[in-house]
Structures are given as structure tokens and as C-alpha cells.
Design a protein around this motif. Structure first.
Motif, mmCIF file in Angstrom:
data_model
loop_
_atom_site.group_PDB
_atom_site.id
_atom_site.type_symbol
_atom_site.label_atom_id
_atom_site.label_comp_id
_atom_site.label_asym_id
_atom_site.label_seq_id
_atom_site.Cartn_x
_atom_site.Cartn_y
_atom_site.Cartn_z
ATOM 1 N N PRO A 1 77.045 71.071 83.680
ATOM 2 C CA PRO A 1 77.427 69.830 83.528
ATOM 3 C C PRO A 1 76.350 69.002 84.768
ATOM 4 C CG PRO A 1 79.097 70.990 84.814
ATOM 5 C CD PRO A 1 78.157 71.942 84.291
ATOM 6 N N ASP B 1 77.875 64.033 83.935
ATOM 7 C CA ASP B 1 78.945 64.589 83.081
ATOM 8 C C ASP B 1 80.124 64.642 84.369
ATOM 9 O OD1 ASP B 1 77.862 64.829 80.918
ATOM 10 O OD2 ASP B 1 77.089 66.839 81.257
ATOM 11 N N ARG B 2 79.925 65.041 85.464
ATOM 12 C CA ARG B 2 80.748 65.005 86.539
ATOM 13 C C ARG B 2 81.441 63.827 86.888
ATOM 14 N NH1 ARG B 2 76.945 68.764 88.617
ATOM 15 N NH2 ARG B 2 77.762 71.074 88.820
ATOM 16 N N ARG C 1 81.618 61.225 84.782
ATOM 17 C CA ARG C 1 82.542 60.775 83.522
ATOM 18 C C ARG C 1 83.823 61.761 83.382
ATOM 19 N NH1 ARG C 1 77.741 59.495 81.475
ATOM 20 N NH2 ARG C 1 77.847 57.750 79.728
ATOM 21 N N ASP C 2 83.936 62.890 84.086
ATOM 22 C CA ASP C 2 85.123 63.647 84.173
ATOM 23 C C ASP C 2 85.862 62.844 85.298
ATOM 24 O OD1 ASP C 2 84.591 65.570 82.341
ATOM 25 O OD2 ASP C 2 83.536 67.013 83.792
ATOM 26 N N ARG C 3 85.257 62.506 86.373
ATOM 27 C CA ARG C 3 86.059 62.001 87.288
ATOM 28 C C ARG C 3 86.835 60.449 87.009
ATOM 29 N NH1 ARG C 3 84.826 58.073 90.472
ATOM 30 N NH2 ARG C 3 82.456 58.392 89.983
ATOM 31 N N PHE D 1 87.166 59.980 83.812
ATOM 32 C CA PHE D 1 88.340 59.853 82.594
ATOM 33 C C PHE D 1 89.585 60.261 83.206
ATOM 34 C CE2 PHE D 1 90.451 62.435 79.577
ATOM 35 C CZ PHE D 1 90.108 61.800 78.349
ATOM 36 N N LYS D 2 89.458 61.323 84.290
ATOM 37 C CA LYS D 2 90.819 61.828 84.915
ATOM 38 C C LYS D 2 91.541 60.520 85.800
ATOM 39 C CE LYS D 2 89.387 66.469 85.431
ATOM 40 N NZ LYS D 2 89.029 67.389 86.480
ATOM 41 N N ILE E 1 82.063 59.436 75.181
ATOM 42 C CA ILE E 1 83.458 60.208 75.451
ATOM 43 C C ILE E 1 84.134 60.192 74.195
ATOM 44 C CG2 ILE E 1 85.317 60.313 76.765
ATOM 45 C CD1 ILE E 1 83.982 59.072 79.182
ATOM 46 N N VAL F 1 93.063 64.510 76.868
ATOM 47 C CA VAL F 1 92.214 65.422 77.459
ATOM 48 C C VAL F 1 90.781 65.069 76.869
ATOM 49 C CG1 VAL F 1 91.533 67.840 77.493
ATOM 50 C CG2 VAL F 1 94.057 67.138 77.654
ATOM 51 N N ARG F 2 89.654 65.085 77.971
ATOM 52 C CA ARG F 2 88.315 64.799 77.374
ATOM 53 C C ARG F 2 87.887 65.876 76.552
ATOM 54 N NH1 ARG F 2 82.717 64.305 81.103
ATOM 55 N NH2 ARG F 2 81.554 63.666 79.313
ATOM 56 N N ASN G 1 84.552 66.300 75.356
ATOM 57 C CA ASN G 1 83.304 66.433 75.437
ATOM 58 C C ASN G 1 82.701 66.009 76.906
ATOM 59 O OD1 ASN G 1 83.355 63.614 74.904
ATOM 60 N ND2 ASN G 1 81.205 63.678 73.907
#
Length: 268
Positions: free
Chosen positions: A146, A150-151, A153-155, A157-158, A194, A265-266, A268
Motif C-alpha cells: 500500500p 492508500d494508508r 484512505r484506510d485511516r 475510511f475507518k 473507494i 468494510v473498505r 479496495n
């Protein structure tokens, strides 16, 4: 005074009389035969002809419906690789494969190199109707580390994507769930790349089968609400876990409430 005819004249007279009687008899018989013949002819002409029975209608058996065998080998490939589609059909006059391939023979194979996961559908048409079959070819996700984006976006998203909670035995979107989903929609609009999977969850009460159905209705309700807010449906998928993956295991209403949710849950 009586006059006596000579013998010769008397003989001639008698002969003439006899001849006249004979002619009259022949004429009578001729007329009688003619009358009988006419009567028989008229009887025959006036007699109604006997019509032949109508031919029995033949009922033809309906044409058989087409049958299809359709497969892909392999069904999962890496991007850039090829897979082979093979098929056979019966009772078909027209056969075609979509997308992109078009008309094909009744039996055969072809290689394809999809750029993304794709579903190929073969349609066979014949006198007995139409049949179709589909195969799914999946492009395996590349195993890539990633990136910082990407990191991030994960943060995001959560932190910013909010779950929707439900009442007992309900799949209606509550007012607090509408607020949470409005915040989720903002994130999805800000990051159009996303995609998300919506999980339907339930508390432990009720049968496994019932809760799987209830979880599916909850996940679908969340998806439909986001679509109504302008999020494309192809960015959202749904799955139901029923009561199989609880967030809380205590037998209390606050715990039950945590388990009655549409969870994101993401993808992608």
C-alpha cells in the motif's frame, strides 16, 4: 246390302292390322323402357353424394429447447493472461457470446484476455426458444504494498465512515442512521475510487436462518439509502452474517444494539 271384300283384299287387310298391332307393341315397350331409364337416371342424380370424412389433423410435437454447456478454464487469471472459453449447444440455430465476442458456431472454443473481471454470457436461440449460460472470469488482485495515499484512505475510511444501527427485528433506516449514512456518503463522494462492502448483522436472538435473512435486508436497506444520496450502486456490495459475527457477546440490550447494524468494510 253387305259388301263382301275379295279374299285377297281381306288377307291384305288382316296383315296390315297385325303389323300395326306389332308396331304399337314395340312402340309401347320402347316408351316404357325410356320412362324407366329416365326414372332411374333422375333417382341417381337426386341422390346426395356420400362425403368422405375430413382428414384427421396431425399435431406436431413442439420443437425442443436449446441446451448449453459453457465453461472457462481457468476462471481466475492474472491481469494480462488469457483464459479459454469453450462451449457446446444443441437445438440452436444462432449462438452468440457477450461481451465483445458476438456470433459463434454451435460448438467451439476461443481465448480471451479480459482487462478486468468479467462475466461472459452465451445465448443460444432455436425453434424451441432461447437458453443462456454465464461464466465469471476473475482478475486476481495484484499483491502490491500500500502507498501512503492508500494508508491515508484506510485511516479516513475507518474514522469517517459510520455504521447504521437498527431496532430489534427491523430493517428500517432510523433518523440516527440517516445522519450516519449522510456522513458516509460525503466520504464516498470525496473519494470516488473507494468501494465498500456493507455487512448486515443481527443480535443473537432468533434462528440462524432468520437472522441471515434479516441481515440481508439491513445491508440492502443501507445500500439503497446511499444510492438515494447519489452514490453509485456498483461501488457498494452487500453480505449478510446474521448473528455469526457479533461485535459484542454480552446478553444485554446495549450489547444487542451494537450487533444490530449495517457495517462498512473498505473493498479496495
Amino acid at each position: 246390302m253387305v259388301r263382301f271384300l275379295p279374299r285377297t283384299d281381306l288377307g291384305f287387310y288382316l296383315e296390315e292390322e297385325l303389323r300395326m298391332i306389332e308396331v304399337s307393341g314395340k312402340l309401347y315397350r320402347t316408351c316404357l323402357l325410356a320412362a324407366l331409364s329416365a326414372a332411374v337416371f333422375n333417382f341417381g342424380c337426386n341422390k346426395k353424394p356420400i362425403s368422405a370424412p375430413p382428414p384427421t389433423a396431425r399435431t406436431e410435437a413442439p420443437a425442443p429447447r436449446p441446451t448449453i454447456t459453457f465453461q472457462a478454464n481457468p476462471t481466475s487469471i492474472n491481469k494480462g493472461d488469457t483464459t479459454t472459453l469453450s462451449w457446446s449447444t444443441t437445438n440452436a440455430t444462432q449462438v452468440a457470446i457477450a461481451p465483445e465476442i458476438g456470433p459463434v458456431s454451435a460448438e467451439g472454443s476461443t481465448k480471451v484476455t479480459p482487462t478486468d473481471s468479467a462475466t461472459y454470457t452465451l445465448t443460444a436461440t432455436g425453434p424451441g426458444g432461447t437458453a443462456d449460460a454465464s461464466v465469471r472470469v476473475t482478475i486476481a488482485a495484484a499483491n502490491v504494498e500500500p502507498t501512503d495515499t492508500d494508508r491515508d484512505r484506510d485511516r479516513i475510511f475507518k474514522e469517517r465512515v459510520k455504521d447504521a444501527y437498527f431496532d430489534l427485528d427491523k430493517a428500517d433506516i432510523r433518523p440516527d442512521a440517516r445522519t450516519a449514512l449522510a456522513a458516509t456518503a460525503e466520504v464516498l463522494r470525496a473519494y470516488p475510487d473507494i468501494k465498500a462492502t456493507i455487512e448486515g448483522h443481527c443480535d443473537e436472538r432468533g434462528s440462524t436462518e432468520y437472522n441471515l435473512g434479516l441481515g440481508d435486508r439491513r445491508a440492502t436497506a443501507v445500500k439503497n439509502y446511499l444510492v438515494s444520496l447519489g452514490i453509485s450502486a456498483d461501488r457498494l456490495s452487500t453480505v449478510s452474517y446474521g448473528k455469526e459475527k457479533p461485535f459484542c457477546t454480552e446478553a444485554s440490550e446495549p450489547c444487542y444494539q451494537q450487533n444490530r447494524r449495517g457495517h462498512f468494510v473498505r473493498a479496495n
